[in-house]
Design an enzyme around this catalytic site. Structure first.
Site, short mmCIF file in Angstrom:
data_model
loop_
_atom_site.label_atom_id
_atom_site.label_comp_id
_atom_site.label_asym_id
_atom_site.label_seq_id
_atom_site.Cartn_x
_atom_site.Cartn_y
_atom_site.Cartn_z
N MET A 133 -94.13 1.69 -23.14
CA MET A 133 -94.23 0.34 -22.59
C MET A 133 -94.93 0.42 -21.25
O MET A 133 -94.65 1.28 -20.45
CB MET A 133 -92.84 -0.21 -22.38
CG MET A 133 -92.83 -1.59 -21.81
SD MET A 133 -92.09 -2.71 -22.91
CE MET A 133 -90.59 -1.91 -23.36
N CYS A 134 -95.83 -0.50 -21.03
CA CYS A 134 -96.58 -0.46 -19.79
C CYS A 134 -96.59 -1.86 -19.19
O CYS A 134 -96.28 -2.83 -19.85
CB CYS A 134 -98.01 -0.02 -20.04
SG CYS A 134 -98.11 1.61 -20.79
#
Ligand SMILES: *[C@@H]1O[C@H](CO)[C@@H](O)[C@H](O)[C@H]1NC(C)=O
Ligand SMILES: *[C@@H]1O[C@H](CO)[C@@H](O)[C@H](O)[C@H]1NC(C)=O
Ligand SMILES: *[C@@H]1O[C@H](CO)[C@@H](O)[C@H](O)[C@H]1NC(C)=O
Ligand SMILES: *[C@@H]1O[C@H](CO)[C@@H](O)[C@H](O)[C@H]1NC(C)=O
Length: 614
Positions: free
Chosen positions: A1-2
């Site tokens: 996840m960014c």
């Protein structure tokens, strides 16, 4: 996840970070933060890309990724299929390479249509000056947009911030109805932003018209959206919902009688046909879980025993049907010497008298006599944190320990007080839930945030000790109720308008799950630098469930605890689970008792005043 962020401006502006937004982006992607600005004078525009990477797969890949020709990719996603990604490879690089080789829109659409897994992205296509962005078909990653007319600037971001003041929020979730392209040359000339929409479609045109409405409602003020001229579409990664209606309403002889639940199920299981469908569902779900528990950061020292102390995978765990199945399947694919963290959240019960009543009610729900006894014992030494989900969670833990006694199951008891809830909501959670704003968003957002943080206690040899889950991947059961008719409103709909009504309800719920749940949950869980993964929303699982006629998935003529999510209950039985297979649905806001903690006269759909910042 960014955490990904892009600011497009056509007039030269001095950009200043909103500190809160920047901080939230960094919390999503603690491993590496980097900015990149591209632009030109003719046409005159400027794009600031900011990426904050959480290291999940392969080797750490810095973002924004700029290729040799100057295209820029911001990628917040996971590829679980569609394109080959080797264990040591980073999927960001793989997507960037694929997109680099595209020139026409249809080539880009074809790459995006191939991907299996959750994603949100922004892509600057240098040749032709285009900006692409969007979310996957099911909207499993958050992306927000807003337009600031004063300075003609469009912002796209994974997470925003709630600002105080009476003005309506400028932020909206980007509808997961398709992907969008901005022609930067046109923006420069016209001084206004127009999106071309490339919608998801099944081949038919049904989705196009419904997505039209969704998009129009959330297009930022000052911008316009138009269907792309050639009428190109993305190919939906799942098949359409089977809308068949049974020829003769099959009347079941079984009458509502909660005490015979387990026997009813076993009778049903005995029928061969049911078993086949159950087996196939287990196969699809098991594979979906496998992909999600095995796609982990590539560690050179993977063989060292040190890494086995900590779980890599945690599960949002109420002990209910959906989370029990995830745990049982994760058990199949995670090496037996590695622990699995079960995150169980409870909000302190306020009034001791009420608590006793609810404990009594719980006893009534139970069917096994010996468990009722345990409950009775509990209520004498009762703790204000013994909420319904805690009680079923403990029972679920026992089932899992029986299923695999060799595994270390870390049952993490996360106890939250009203003071802590209120403080954290103001400081952090209200920003993450934003722009969603209902009482329900508040309850679920807060409950999921505390659960995902994973800070609580575990009991070992009857000793309690503080424990914080370090798992970077969190499995959640979202999607099971929407697809298998788990909510009581499904029952109401079925009673009122039969199969037709039920099917309409299910179709509607799957289409709105991105805007109702997934963006919010992604923002809330991502805040801990952890990644949410949704096995029930794996494309193959959704496709399989969509392909089945509705009466194979649920039989709402059967009693609560059996009829809803029937197929999943059969799967639980086949997996060797016991009482958890026949627990009736209990929504998280009630099971964790967060809804009881504050004002309980509110309706779930009311705007939540507690989410407003001071
Ligand atoms: C990424 O950041 C997390 C949290 O700060 C840290 O635990 C982890 O070791 C980092 N991973 C890498 C590869 O730097
Ligand atoms: C990401 O993967 C690509 C190959 O797919 C590789 O060339 C690149 O070096 C990787 N990035 C990092 C930082 O390892
Ligand atoms: C919505 O549909 C109408 C025709 O049905 C079309 O003219 C219009 O461009 C569409 N708008 C969007 C935003 O897709
Ligand atoms: C958390 O709640 C449980 C009851 O579910 C209780 O047994 C435990 O003592 C509590 N732990 C702490 C530290 O409050």
């Amino acid at each position: 996840m960014c955490g990904i962020f892009c600011l497009l401006s056509v007039s030269p502006t001095q950009f200043e970070w909103d500190k809160t937004v920047h901080e939230h982006l960094k919390r999503r992607g603690p491993n590496l933060s980097q900015d990149l600005t591209v632009g030109g004078t003719n046409p005159c525009y400027q794009c600031l890309f900011s990426a904050h990477v959480l290291h999940m797969r392969g080797l750490l890949t810095p973002q924004p990724v700029q290729d040799k020709t100057g295209n820029v990719l911001l990628w917040n996603g996971e590829i679980f299929g569609g394109l080959p990604v080797m264990t040591e490879e980073n999927d960001t690089a793989v997507v960037s390479q694929r997109l680099s080789s595209c020139s026409s829109p249809s080539e880009i659409l074809s790459v995006l249509s191939t991907l299996r897994g959750p994603w949100g992205f922004v892509y600057y296509q240098k040749a032709g000056d285009y900006l692409w962005f969007g979310r996957d078909f099911l909207g499993r990653r958050s992306l927000l947009w807003k337009f600031d007319a004063e300075v003609s600037a469009l912002t796209l971001t994974s997470v925003a911030a709630h600002s105080s003041g009476p003005a309506p929020s400028a932020w909206h979730e980007v509808p997961a109805a398709g992907v969008y392209r901005i022609d930067l040359k046109v923006v420069t000339e016209a001084g206004a932003v127009t999106f071309e929409i490339y919608p998801w479609a099944h081949g038919g045109n049904d989705l196009v018209s419904s997505c039209n409405q969704t998009i129009l409602e959330s297009v930022p003020n000052g911008c316009t959206a138009v269907m792309n001229q050639p009428g190109l579409t993305l190919t939906a990664p799942v098949c359409p919902l089977n809308r068949a209606i049974p020829k003769s309403l099959h009347k079941e002889e079984i009458h509502p009688n909660t005490h015979s639940c387990v026997k009813d199920l076993e009778q049903l299981l005995a029928s061969k046909e049911k078993s086949d469908e159950t087996k196939r569902l287990i196969d699809f779900l098991s594979e979906a879980v496998r992909r999600r528990v095995q796609s982990l950061p590539f560690r050179v020292q993977d063989n060292s025993p040190v890494s086995n102390d900590h779980a890599s995978i945690a599960i949002l765990f109420s002990g209910g049907l959906d989370s029990m199945i995830l745990a049982a399947l994760a058990d199949r694919h995670i090496p037996a010497h590695q622990p699995i963290d079960l995150l169980n959240v409870a909000f302190k019960l306020q009034v001791p008298k009420k608590q006793k009543e609810s404990a009594k009610k719980l006893v009534k729900h139970k069917n096994k006599p010996q468990e009722s006894k345990t409950d009775g014992a509990d209520s004498q030494t009762s703790s204000p944190f013994d909420v319904p989900d805690r009680v079923t969670g403990r029972a679920g833990l026992k089932e899992l320990q029986d299923l695999n006694p060799d595994r270390r199951w870390n049952f993490v008891e996360i106890n939250v007080t009203k003071e802590e809830l209120q403080e954290t909501r103001q400081e952090r959670i209200c920003h993450l839930v934003h722009p969603l704003d209902t009482v329900l968003d508040d309850s679920i957002g807060c409950a999921v945030w505390f659960a995902a943080r994973g800070a609580g206690f575990i009991t070992e040899d009857s000793d309690q000790r503080p424990f914080t889950s370090s798992a970077k991947v969190i499995l959640t059961g979202i999607g099971a109720d929407e697809q298998l008719a788990g909510y009581s409103r499904h029952r109401v709909r079925f009673m009122m308008s039969g199969y037709e009504g039920l099917i309409q309800e299910l179709a509607m719920e799957l289409s709105r799950i991105p805007s109702r749940n997934l963006g919010r949950d992604d923002r809330v869980i991502g805040d801990h630098g952890k990644e949410a993964r949704f096995p029930y929303l794996d494309e193959d699982v959704v496709s399989y469930l969509n392909s089945l006629p509705v009466w194979e998935k649920a039989d709402l003529s059967l009693p609560r605890g059996v009829g809803e999510k029937l197929l999943l209950r059969l799967a639980a039985k086949q997996l060797g689970l016991g009482q958890s297979a026949v627990l009736p649905k209990r929504a998280m806001q009630f099971g964790s008792r967060i809804a009881k903690m504050e004002d309980n006269r509110e309706k779930a759909s009311d705007k939540c005043t507690r989410l407003l910042t001071e």
